[in-house]
Structures are given as C-alpha cells and as structure tokens.
Design an enzyme around this catalytic site. Sequence first.
Site, PDB file in Angstrom:
ATOM      1  CG  ASN A  41      29.416  88.068  12.571  1.00 39.02           C
ATOM      2  OD1 ASN A  41      30.624  87.917  12.402  1.00 39.02           O
ATOM      3  ND2 ASN A  41      28.864  89.262  12.689  1.00 39.02           N
ATOM      4  CE  LYS A  58      40.922  81.152  16.590  1.00 37.74           C
ATOM      5  NZ  LYS A  58      39.821  80.221  16.482  1.00 37.74           N
ATOM      6  N   GLY A 102      35.874  90.580  16.282  1.00 38.39           N
ATOM      7  CA  GLY A 102      35.178  89.754  17.255  1.00 38.39           C
ATOM      8  C   GLY A 102      34.771  90.570  18.456  1.00 38.39           C
ATOM      9  CB  SER A 103      33.693  89.548  21.801  1.00 40.81           C
ATOM     10  OG  SER A 103      34.776  88.707  22.079  1.00 40.81           O
ATOM     11  N   GLY A 134      39.250  91.425  21.690  1.00 45.85           N
ATOM     12  CA  GLY A 134      39.952  92.411  20.850  1.00 45.85           C
ATOM     13  C   GLY A 134      40.892  93.277  21.682  1.00 45.85           C
ATOM     14  CD  GLU A 194      36.749  97.620  12.603  1.00 43.88           C
ATOM     15  OE1 GLU A 194      35.742  97.949  13.259  1.00 43.88           O
ATOM     16  OE2 GLU A 194      37.541  98.461  12.123  1.00 43.88           O
ATOM     17  CB  CYS A 214      29.680  94.087  14.395  1.00 44.36           C
ATOM     18  SG  CYS A 214      30.180  94.350  12.718  1.00 44.36           S
ATOM     19  CD  GLU A 232      27.980  93.431  20.092  1.00 45.91           C
ATOM     20  OE1 GLU A 232      28.945  92.991  20.743  1.00 45.91           O
ATOM     21  OE2 GLU A 232      28.039  93.733  18.896  1.00 45.91           O
TER      22      GLU A 232
HETATM   23  N1  LIG Z   1      33.116  95.328  14.526  1.00 45.52           N
HETATM   24  C1  LIG Z   1      33.011  94.322  13.672  1.00 45.52           C
HETATM   25  O1  LIG Z   1      33.317  94.452  12.489  1.00 45.52           O
HETATM   26  C2  LIG Z   1      32.498  92.993  14.142  1.00 45.52           C
HETATM   27  C3  LIG Z   1      32.395  92.667  15.467  1.00 45.52           C
HETATM   28  N2  LIG Z   1      31.960  91.431  15.834  1.00 45.52           N
HETATM   29  C4  LIG Z   1      31.818  91.160  17.251  1.00 45.52           C
HETATM   30  O2  LIG Z   1      32.178  89.798  17.500  1.00 45.52           O
HETATM   31  C5  LIG Z   1      31.369  89.213  18.479  1.00 45.52           C
HETATM   32  C6  LIG Z   1      30.770  87.915  17.968  1.00 45.52           C
HETATM   33  O3  LIG Z   1      31.702  87.138  17.274  1.00 45.52           O
HETATM   34  P1  LIG Z   1      32.453  85.926  17.996  1.00 45.52           P
HETATM   35  O4  LIG Z   1      32.990  85.033  16.941  1.00 45.52           O
HETATM   36  O5  LIG Z   1      31.562  85.329  19.018  1.00 45.52           O
HETATM   37  O6  LIG Z   1      33.603  86.702  18.742  1.00 45.52           O
HETATM   38  P2  LIG Z   1      34.773  86.124  19.645  1.00 45.52           P
HETATM   39  O7  LIG Z   1      35.511  87.303  20.132  1.00 45.52           O
HETATM   40  O8  LIG Z   1      34.294  85.127  20.607  1.00 45.52           O
HETATM   41  O9  LIG Z   1      35.687  85.313  18.619  1.00 45.52           O
HETATM   42  C7  LIG Z   1      36.329  85.926  17.541  1.00 45.52           C
HETATM   43  C8  LIG Z   1      37.571  85.119  17.189  1.00 45.52           C
HETATM   44  O10 LIG Z   1      38.502  85.209  18.278  1.00 45.52           O
HETATM   45  C9  LIG Z   1      38.906  83.891  18.666  1.00 45.52           C
HETATM   46  N3  LIG Z   1      39.256  83.881  20.076  1.00 45.52           N
HETATM   47  C10 LIG Z   1      38.530  83.440  21.128  1.00 45.52           C
HETATM   48  N4  LIG Z   1      39.229  83.574  22.269  1.00 45.52           N
HETATM   49  C11 LIG Z   1      40.436  84.101  21.934  1.00 45.52           C
HETATM   50  C12 LIG Z   1      41.579  84.473  22.664  1.00 45.52           C
HETATM   51  N5  LIG Z   1      41.639  84.362  23.987  1.00 45.52           N
HETATM   52  N6  LIG Z   1      42.635  84.983  21.987  1.00 45.52           N
HETATM   53  C13 LIG Z   1      42.582  85.135  20.647  1.00 45.52           C
HETATM   54  N7  LIG Z   1      41.514  84.790  19.901  1.00 45.52           N
HETATM   55  C14 LIG Z   1      40.439  84.297  20.526  1.00 45.52           C
HETATM   56  C15 LIG Z   1      37.682  83.068  18.345  1.00 45.52           C
HETATM   57  O11 LIG Z   1      38.033  81.703  18.318  1.00 45.52           O
HETATM   58  P3  LIG Z   1      36.966  80.568  18.737  1.00 45.52           P
HETATM   59  O12 LIG Z   1      35.846  80.713  17.807  1.00 45.52           O
HETATM   60  O13 LIG Z   1      37.740  79.345  18.523  1.00 45.52           O
HETATM   61  O14 LIG Z   1      36.593  80.843  20.161  1.00 45.52           O
HETATM   62  C16 LIG Z   1      37.310  83.639  16.998  1.00 45.52           C
HETATM   63  O15 LIG Z   1      38.166  83.147  15.995  1.00 45.52           O
HETATM   64  C17 LIG Z   1      30.349  90.283  18.802  1.00 45.52           C
HETATM   65  O16 LIG Z   1      30.737  90.978  19.961  1.00 45.52           O
HETATM   66  C18 LIG Z   1      30.415  91.241  17.624  1.00 45.52           C
HETATM   67  O17 LIG Z   1      30.052  92.569  17.859  1.00 45.52           O
HETATM   68  C19 LIG Z   1      31.643  90.480  14.943  1.00 45.52           C
HETATM   69  C20 LIG Z   1      31.743  90.751  13.620  1.00 45.52           C
HETATM   70  C21 LIG Z   1      32.134  92.034  13.124  1.00 45.52           C
HETATM   71  O1  LIG Z   2      27.209  95.338   7.839  1.00 46.46           O
HETATM   72  C1  LIG Z   2      27.767  94.422   7.244  1.00 46.46           C
HETATM   73  O2  LIG Z   2      27.309  93.920   6.220  1.00 46.46           O
HETATM   74  C2  LIG Z   2      29.046  93.870   7.781  1.00 46.46           C
HETATM   75  C3  LIG Z   2      28.858  93.637   9.220  1.00 46.46           C
HETATM   76  C4  LIG Z   2      29.973  92.972   9.859  1.00 46.46           C
HETATM   77  O3  LIG Z   2      31.116  93.111   9.541  1.00 46.46           O
HETATM   78  C5  LIG Z   2      29.651  92.079  10.953  1.00 46.46           C
HETATM   79  O4  LIG Z   2      28.552  92.084  11.438  1.00 46.46           O
HETATM   80  O5  LIG Z   2      30.517  91.312  11.322  1.00 46.46           O
END
Ligand SMILES: NC(=O)C1=CN([C@@H]2O[C@H](COP(=O)(O)OP(=O)(O)OC[C@H]3O[C@@H](n4cnc5c(N)ncnc54)[C@H](OP(=O)(O)O)[C@@H]3O)[C@@H](O)[C@H]2O)C=CC1
Ligand SMILES: O=C(O)CCC(=O)C(=O)O
Length: 495
Positions: free
Chosen positions: A156, A179, A231-232, A236, A253, A287, A393
């Site tokens: 994102n 990655k 990520g998710s 995480g 995060e 997020c 979420e």
């Molecule tokens: N707190 C924060 O700062 C933020 C949180 N988020 C959270 O992230 C989510 C959305 O982002 P999204 O990209 O869909 O998240 P994902 O968790 O699906 O993916 C994040 C990363 O992890 C990789 N990944 C996927 N599966 C695995 C695994 N089994 N082991 C290790 N790495 C893996 C993904 O690769 P691939 O793409 O190849 O599947 C990608 O590079 C939302 O839940 C959001 O809240 C997002 C941004 C900021």
């Molecule tokens: O609030 C922001 O600008 C950063 C948010 C963020 O890290 C995200 O959504 O992944």
Amino acid sequence: MTHSAPAAALRHYINGTWEEGTGSVLTSVNPARPGETVAHGPQASTEQLDRAVAAASAAARAWAGTPMHERGAILLRAAGILERDQERLGLELAREEGKTRAEAQGEVLRAAQILRYYGNEGDRSAGEVFSSPRRGERILVVRKPLGVVGVVTPFNFPIAIPAWKIAPALAYGNTVVWKPASTVPLLALRLAGALAEAGLPAGVLNLVIGPGSLGSALVEHPRLDGLTFTGSTGIGRRLAAAGAARGVPVQAEMGGKNAAVVLRDADLDLAAEQVLLGAFRSTGQKCTATSRLIVDGAVADYFLDRLRARLDAWVTGDPADDGVHMGPLINGAAADSVSAGVEAALAEGAELAYQGKAPGRADPDGGFFLPPTVLELPGDPAAGAANTAWREEFFGPVLSVRRAADAGQAFELANQSEFGLSAAVFTQDVTRVLDAVDSLDVGILHVNSESAGADPHVPFGGARKSGYGPKEQGGAAKEFFSHTTTVYLRGGNPG
Ligand SMILES: NC(=O)C1=CN([C@@H]2O[C@H](COP(=O)(O)OP(=O)(O)OC[C@H]3O[C@@H](n4cnc5c(N)ncnc54)[C@H](OP(=O)(O)O)[C@@H]3O)[C@@H](O)[C@H]2O)C=CC1
Ligand SMILES: O=C(O)CCC(=O)C(=O)O
C-alpha cells in the site's frame, strides 16, 4: 484518458548486478485496468535469495566500517534521484498500486524526504557518554549495526514504507535483503535503482522479488540478523514467532482499526473533511485509515449530513486521471473481501448510511473498484461492539459509525479494539484533548486532523496488537536497527 506504458521487465538486484529471475513468472497489473500489464518476468528463486543473503553478509563488515557521513551521502544522492524523477515515478505508482496520481507523487517525495532524514544521521548523536563512579573512567554507549537485515514490505506504500525501513537500516551500517509485495514490483525496481545509481556498493542492498514464501525463507535463513516487516497481522505474528524461535530480532507493523472521535464542540465542517480524507484517501488502504467513526449523538445527524454532502462530490475512477479522488483496490481478492465484509455487517444489523458511485466491475477488464460506503452500526451496545465492521480490518473504503452519549463514552468506544495504531479526535476544548491523550491507547494521535499521516523524524507504530518490537522512523528506528556496546573506558595509566 489512458496513461499506458510498455510493461517493465522484472529484475532482481543481487550483489550489485541486475539479473533475471529463475523462479515462476510474475505479472503485476494496473488495478484500474487489469488487462494492462505493468511489470512482468520470472520471480527470484530460493537459490537467488541464498545468494542475496550471502552477498549482504559478505558486504556487511566493509559497510559497517564506512563512516556514517559517507553512507548518508549515498542516501542523499538517492533522494535527489527520486526528486528528479518524481513525476514519472508518481504515475508509475498510481498505475501499479491504484492510489491517485497526486497521492502517488506525494509518496515518492515522502520517500525522498525519508532518505534525506537518514542521510543526515551522521550529523546527529551516535551514542551516549556517562560519568563513572570510578576515578579516571568514563562510560560510553556506542551503537553498532545488527548485520544482515531482511526487509519485507506491503503493497500500500510501495516506495515510502520500503524507504523508511531501508534508509535507517543502511544509515546505521546494516546490509539489506529486501522482498517487496508481489503486487507492486515496479516501484521496488525504481527504489533499488535509485540507490544503485547513487553509488551503493555491491551487496549492501539486495532486491529479490517473489512470493510470500521468500519472506518466510528469509526469516529462517541462518545468516539473517534481523527482520523488519509491515503487513497483515497473521503474517507479522508468524514471522515474529519464527524470529523469536531463532533468536533473531523482528520488528512488525501490522493491522489497525482506527477511530475518529467527533465531540459536540468540534468544528464540524473541518471534522467532516478530515474524516472523509482519513477514511477514503488511498481507497481506505492505509493501516492508519479511519475505519471507525464515533460521533457525539448531539451532533451526529448534522455531522453525517456534512459527510454525505462531501461524499457526493467524491469521484472514484482511474487514479491517473485528473479530478479523481479515489482509485481501485489493489486486486480482485481485496475487493471481494471488502464486499463480503460489508455484506456480513449488514446481515448483522448495520444500516447503509451512504453508498457512493464507482465504475462497475462487471466488464471483464473492469477495475477493482468499490464505492465509498458508510455503515451505521446498531445502537445496542453489545450488537454494535460485535458487528464485523467494528471488529475487523477491511482495508478498504468503508467507514463504520456509532453514536456516543458524551466524550467519556466516545473514548471508551474508541478503545474497544484489539488494535491501537492511530486515532483522531475532533474538539476545540483543551481539557478534552488532554483527556484524549490520557485515555486513548494508540501509538499515534491526531488532534483535529485525519488519523493517517506521519512525519519521518518522529516515532511511527502502534500500541496493543498493532505492532511488535521497537517503533519505526525518527530516533525510534535506531532501537531496532542497531544494538549497543557499553564501554568502560579508562586511560592506560590512571596515576
Ligand atoms: N501497521 C502498519 O504500518 C501497516 C500495516 N499494514 C497492514 O498490511 C495489510 C495489507 O498489506 P498486504 O501487503 O496485503 O499485507 P501482507 O501481509 O499480505 O503482505 C505483506 C508482505 O508480506 C509478504 N508475505 C506474504 N506471505 C508471507 C509469508 N508467509 N511469510 C513472509 N512474508 C509473507 C507479502 O508478499 P506477497 O505480496 O508476495 O504476498 C508482502 O511482501 C493490512 O492488514 C494492513 O493493516 C500495511 C501497511 C502498514
Ligand atoms: O499514515 C501514513 O501516512 C502511513 C500509513 C502506513 O504506514 C500504511 O498505511 O501503511
């Protein structure tokens, strides 16, 4: 208007060389027009990941020994390259991720600003000096890099989040294997390209584009010294557990379910504008996006009317076009999952308070669009708290509303979540602001501004289950990307 361009060839950056992947083929598409390929080519294999980690490991000692000002100079040059190319990169980001061109270009500039912040880290304190209880002695606390750091990033913010992980990692003397999310490889190529063009020595940054399994292979790799992930929540937590089992520090995060609280004394027009931006910019895929709205019952009807009036002027469409406020979701699975969440919330008693317009998805080449949606949750406290839209979420353009009797109840409702990333509170009463600071259990609190947005020089991250490990950005990043050696320092002959 069409903004198509030839598909970019996928490459991986390993030990200072761009190479073809030897894994299966990956195609990233424009989510507004999924028939249009943005980047294409073979992914990295685990053999390439192994070579990337080996290259990072081989480069680690020399990079750690490079003066911080020299390391910083490379980051500063990379910032200049992003600024130079901001328009082209902004358009590419909008085509690949789906946020509007203005937001995308803003994100490119934000990445440059982050590189500049860490590029200047050499001018800041590199440790601490304490006095000693013994004569002729001083105690120094010096900082050292972890070694080889794995970076796994989400879709994102395809350039800003990688920048705020990679820049401090490099500034503090670590080498990196990155990655990125497989939906946004083009922007990863561009950021790695800028750092390579800026003069990063071979092996210091390695980019391997591939599936999630490469991320888990990274955390399991015996030569990895730390892993930073955004990520998710599910992934995480799994990575954090895998790192803990091996004694490897992990920073994660994760999710958010962020609340905006509108109190009766707020400037309601300002609040309506900021809630709109917090909930629907970037199609709600932040997020830090506002996904819960708690509004004082005394002003709720008026406030929701102001919000609806703004939403009537909110345009959903191709994010590369002028005049568009909101683009598509990242892919069909994300759009389906958000739609299913809305259906579930309605079945559990939510009412549709607003649904805007969006281009249709029926056409085979239709983009992954959804309309901005506002749900009013049941007034019954138990039913409101239990509703799917209150708890989960969605990561999409959906705002769930509940009414509160007063400020105290509004803050209680805001804390009714397992997450605690960010919140926004709207009031003109400083006593209420201080109540909010004390009672809202979040990592980031915005007063009279939207729940999203973060500056590079201050800590970023969540309370509760939104984050794991030290926070990101600003001085906080140092806690994760370096460790300390405490030095009891005496002269050879204390006399
Ligand atoms: N707190 C924060 O700062 C933020 C949180 N988020 C959270 O992230 C989510 C959305 O982002 P999204 O990209 O869909 O998240 P994902 O968790 O699906 O993916 C994040 C990363 O992890 C990789 N990944 C996927 N599966 C695995 C695994 N089994 N082991 C290790 N790495 C893996 C993904 O690769 P691939 O793409 O190849 O599947 C990608 O590079 C939302 O839940 C959001 O809240 C997002 C941004 C900021
Ligand atoms: O609030 C922001 O600008 C950063 C948010 C963020 O890290 C995200 O959504 O992944």
